[in-house]
Design a protein around this motif. Structure first.
Motif, PDB file in Angstrom:
ATOM      1  N   TRP A  85      -1.674   8.887   6.045  1.00 39.99           N
ATOM      2  CA  TRP A  85      -1.553   9.792   7.181  1.00 39.99           C
ATOM      3  C   TRP A  85      -2.524   9.399   8.277  1.00 39.99           C
ATOM      4  O   TRP A  85      -3.698   9.126   8.006  1.00 39.99           O
ATOM      5  N   PHE A  95      -9.227  19.363   1.524  1.00 34.99           N
ATOM      6  CA  PHE A  95     -10.191  20.279   2.120  1.00 34.99           C
ATOM      7  C   PHE A  95     -11.586  19.683   2.247  1.00 34.99           C
ATOM      8  O   PHE A  95     -12.492  20.333   2.753  1.00 34.99           O
ATOM      9  N   TYR A 139      -2.968  24.787  -3.179  1.00 34.26           N
ATOM     10  CA  TYR A 139      -1.806  24.716  -2.309  1.00 34.26           C
ATOM     11  C   TYR A 139      -0.751  23.790  -2.917  1.00 34.26           C
ATOM     12  O   TYR A 139      -1.033  23.004  -3.811  1.00 34.26           O
ATOM     13  N   PRO A 194       5.274  20.795   4.046  1.00 30.05           N
ATOM     14  CA  PRO A 194       5.664  19.388   3.846  1.00 30.05           C
ATOM     15  C   PRO A 194       6.271  18.767   5.094  1.00 30.05           C
ATOM     16  O   PRO A 194       6.612  19.464   6.051  1.00 30.05           O
ATOM     17  N   TYR A 218      -2.748  18.514   0.661  1.00 29.49           N
ATOM     18  CA  TYR A 218      -3.671  18.730   1.759  1.00 29.49           C
ATOM     19  C   TYR A 218      -5.097  18.714   1.215  1.00 29.49           C
ATOM     20  O   TYR A 218      -5.370  19.214   0.123  1.00 29.49           O
ATOM     21  N   LEU A 225      -4.995  16.337  15.771  1.00 23.81           N
ATOM     22  CA  LEU A 225      -5.950  16.088  14.688  1.00 23.81           C
ATOM     23  C   LEU A 225      -5.758  14.652  14.217  1.00 23.81           C
ATOM     24  O   LEU A 225      -4.624  14.208  14.038  1.00 23.81           O
ATOM     25  N   TYR A 226      -6.869  13.954  14.034  1.00 25.11           N
ATOM     26  CA  TYR A 226      -6.809  12.557  13.614  1.00 25.11           C
ATOM     27  C   TYR A 226      -7.509  12.357  12.282  1.00 25.11           C
ATOM     28  O   TYR A 226      -8.519  13.000  11.986  1.00 25.11           O
ATOM     29  N   SER A 227      -6.974  11.430  11.489  1.00 22.85           N
ATOM     30  CA  SER A 227      -7.658  11.015  10.276  1.00 22.85           C
ATOM     31  C   SER A 227      -8.950  10.293  10.651  1.00 22.85           C
ATOM     32  O   SER A 227      -8.965   9.516  11.618  1.00 22.85           O
ATOM     33  N   PRO A 228     -10.032  10.510   9.898  1.00 21.87           N
ATOM     34  CA  PRO A 228     -11.268   9.770  10.174  1.00 21.87           C
ATOM     35  C   PRO A 228     -11.055   8.260  10.192  1.00 21.87           C
ATOM     36  O   PRO A 228     -11.758   7.543  10.917  1.00 21.87           O
ATOM     37  N   ARG A 233       0.075  24.022   6.026  1.00 22.03           N
ATOM     38  CA  ARG A 233       0.052  23.056   4.923  1.00 22.03           C
ATOM     39  C   ARG A 233       1.458  22.919   4.337  1.00 22.03           C
ATOM     40  O   ARG A 233       1.655  23.049   3.134  1.00 22.03           O
ATOM     41  N   GLN A 251       2.005  14.147  -2.300  1.00 23.78           N
ATOM     42  CA  GLN A 251       1.225  14.440  -1.097  1.00 23.78           C
ATOM     43  C   GLN A 251       0.612  15.833  -1.213  1.00 23.78           C
ATOM     44  O   GLN A 251       1.248  16.761  -1.701  1.00 23.78           O
ATOM     45  N   PHE A 280      -2.035  11.173   0.333  1.00 32.23           N
ATOM     46  CA  PHE A 280      -0.878  10.740  -0.446  1.00 32.23           C
ATOM     47  C   PHE A 280      -1.360  10.024  -1.703  1.00 32.23           C
ATOM     48  O   PHE A 280      -2.478   9.519  -1.762  1.00 32.23           O
ATOM     49  N   GLY A 281      -0.478   9.958  -2.688  1.00 34.96           N
ATOM     50  CA  GLY A 281      -0.698   9.069  -3.807  1.00 34.96           C
ATOM     51  C   GLY A 281      -0.298   7.651  -3.421  1.00 34.96           C
ATOM     52  O   GLY A 281       0.332   7.438  -2.373  1.00 34.96           O
ATOM     53  N   GLY A 282      -0.663   6.710  -4.254  1.00 34.99           N
ATOM     54  CA  GLY A 282      -0.360   5.313  -3.966  1.00 34.99           C
ATOM     55  C   GLY A 282       1.090   4.928  -4.186  1.00 34.99           C
ATOM     56  O   GLY A 282       1.502   3.822  -3.832  1.00 34.99           O
ATOM     57  N   TYR A 300       3.586  18.063  -2.682  1.00 36.99           N
ATOM     58  CA  TYR A 300       4.924  17.659  -2.248  1.00 36.99           C
ATOM     59  C   TYR A 300       5.240  16.265  -2.775  1.00 36.99           C
ATOM     60  O   TYR A 300       4.359  15.413  -2.903  1.00 36.99           O
ATOM     61  N   SER A 349     -14.673  15.310   5.099  1.00 31.64           N
ATOM     62  CA  SER A 349     -15.024  13.918   5.357  1.00 31.64           C
ATOM     63  C   SER A 349     -13.832  12.989   5.142  1.00 31.64           C
ATOM     64  O   SER A 349     -13.892  11.805   5.473  1.00 31.64           O
ATOM     65  N   LEU A 350     -12.769  13.547   4.574  1.00 29.14           N
ATOM     66  CA  LEU A 350     -11.567  12.766   4.292  1.00 29.14           C
ATOM     67  C   LEU A 350     -10.428  13.179   5.217  1.00 29.14           C
ATOM     68  O   LEU A 350     -10.525  14.181   5.933  1.00 29.14           O
ATOM     69  N   SER A 351      -9.376  12.400   5.180  1.00 29.08           N
ATOM     70  CA  SER A 351      -8.174  12.773   5.920  1.00 29.08           C
ATOM     71  C   SER A 351      -7.659  14.116   5.411  1.00 29.08           C
ATOM     72  O   SER A 351      -7.659  14.361   4.207  1.00 29.08           O
ATOM     73  N   PRO A 352      -7.218  15.009   6.299  1.00 25.96           N
ATOM     74  CA  PRO A 352      -6.708  16.312   5.855  1.00 25.96           C
ATOM     75  C   PRO A 352      -5.372  16.247   5.113  1.00 25.96           C
ATOM     76  O   PRO A 352      -4.966  17.233   4.503  1.00 25.96           O
ATOM     77  N   VAL A 353      -4.707  15.114   5.193  1.00 25.12           N
ATOM     78  CA  VAL A 353      -3.449  14.916   4.468  1.00 25.12           C
ATOM     79  C   VAL A 353      -3.639  13.681   3.590  1.00 25.12           C
ATOM     80  O   VAL A 353      -4.046  12.632   4.083  1.00 25.12           O
ATOM     81  N   HIS A 374       0.840  -1.206   0.000  1.00 22.73           N
ATOM     82  CA  HIS A 374       0.000   0.000   0.000  1.00 22.73           C
ATOM     83  C   HIS A 374       0.872   1.252   0.000  1.00 22.73           C
ATOM     84  O   HIS A 374       2.071   1.201   0.247  1.00 22.73           O
ATOM     85  N   GLY A 375       0.211   2.378  -0.262  1.00 23.88           N
ATOM     86  CA  GLY A 375       0.912   3.645  -0.205  1.00 23.88           C
ATOM     87  C   GLY A 375       0.984   4.179   1.216  1.00 23.88           C
ATOM     88  O   GLY A 375       0.553   3.526   2.171  1.00 23.88           O
ATOM     89  N   LEU A 376       1.526   5.362   1.336  1.00 23.32           N
ATOM     90  CA  LEU A 376       1.606   6.022   2.634  1.00 23.32           C
ATOM     91  C   LEU A 376       0.219   6.507   3.045  1.00 23.32           C
ATOM     92  O   LEU A 376      -0.569   6.962   2.218  1.00 23.32           O
ATOM     93  N   SER A 431      -5.991   5.151  -2.787  1.00 22.97           N
ATOM     94  CA  SER A 431      -5.469   6.450  -2.405  1.00 22.97           C
ATOM     95  C   SER A 431      -6.287   7.565  -3.034  1.00 22.97           C
ATOM     96  O   SER A 431      -6.851   7.418  -4.116  1.00 22.97           O
TER      97      SER A 431
END
Lengths: 119, 113
Positions: free
Chosen positions: A47, B95, B33, A105, B93, A59-62, A103, B91, B104-106, B36, B98-102, A43-45, B2
């Motif tokens: 967060w 907005f 924005y 890196p 950010y 702050l947490y990912s859903p 925002r 990577q 990434f691509g796969g 990265y 309902s999704l993670s604020p950060v 899998h990819g990265l 992803s």
């Protein structure tokens, strides 16, 4: 760049919890945000969450909300990631990483901690 | 799956130029924005490679460059070298609350032929 040193590999049973630590210089935790990223095999990265200076701005990912707790102990210059109710899908390398907030890196990364969940 | 889409693999011969794409949406890359890029060798942690349009940390060769257009971004590597063989991740950010604020691509595995 900041040097981040993580704790060693862990093996856990399904349903258990794991705590991974990330140590840096004392100054780091007063100016940087600490993020946690999961990298599962194939899998990819992904967060997971972040904690800000002086333990504010958490702050947490859903995806991990309810299972993940991030804390920082400034007295020992160590940040912790605690993940509960582990399943095989949590088998992964977990990284801590820093940024200056906003925002921006992730400019420094820990070496990673392998967590294996297996019965 | 992803949020940002990258090709699973790309390849090129030494000296060639390759491009790795990263496709998102109006709620992440398209929000304006920076995107990265990170490079990861097997068994090591990712490292920041390019921030936004061609902002590179100290030590990253200028053979690596980034660009963004609309809801997509690209990493371009010119003068490909054997040592560039690695995985590359974009990577951004997010907005959409309902999704993670950060996000990434796969990841894209670069093979130098």
């Amino acid at each position: 760049q900041v040097q981040l040193v993580q704790s060693g590999a862990e093996v856990k049973r399904p349903g258990a919890s794991v705590r991974v630590s990330c140590r840096a210089s004392a100054h780091t935790f007063t100016v940087k945000y600490i993020h946690w990223v999961r990298h599962a095999p194939g899998h990819g990265l992904e967060w997971m969450g972040r904690i800000g200076p002086y333990n504010v701005g958490t702050l947490y990912s859903p995806t991990f909300q309810g299972r993940l707790t991030l804390t920082t102990d400034t007295s020992s210059s160590t940040s912790y990631m605690n993940l509960t109710l582990l399943t095989a899908a949590d088998t992964a390398i977990f990284y801590c990483a820093t940024n200056v907030g906003g925002r921006r890196p992730f400019d420094s990364w820990g070496q990673g901690t392998l967590v294996t969940v297996s019965s | 799956q992803s949020v940002l889409t990258q090709p699973p693999s790309v390849s090129g011969a030494p000296g060639q130029t390759i491009t790795i794409s990263c496709t998102g949406s109006s709620s992440n890359i398209g929000a304006g924005y920076d995107v990265y890029w990170y490079q990861q060798f097997p068994g090591t942690a990712p490292r920041l490679l390019v921030a936004g349009n061609n902002n590179r940390p100290s030590g990253v060769p200028d053979r690596f460059s980034g660009s963004e257009s609309g809801t997509s971004a690209s990493l371009v590597i010119t003068g490909l070298q054997a040592e560039d063989e690695a995985d590359y991740y974009c990577q951004a950010y997010e907005f959409d609350t309902s999704l993670s604020p950060v996000v990434f691509g796969g990841g894209t595995k670069l093979t130098v032929l």
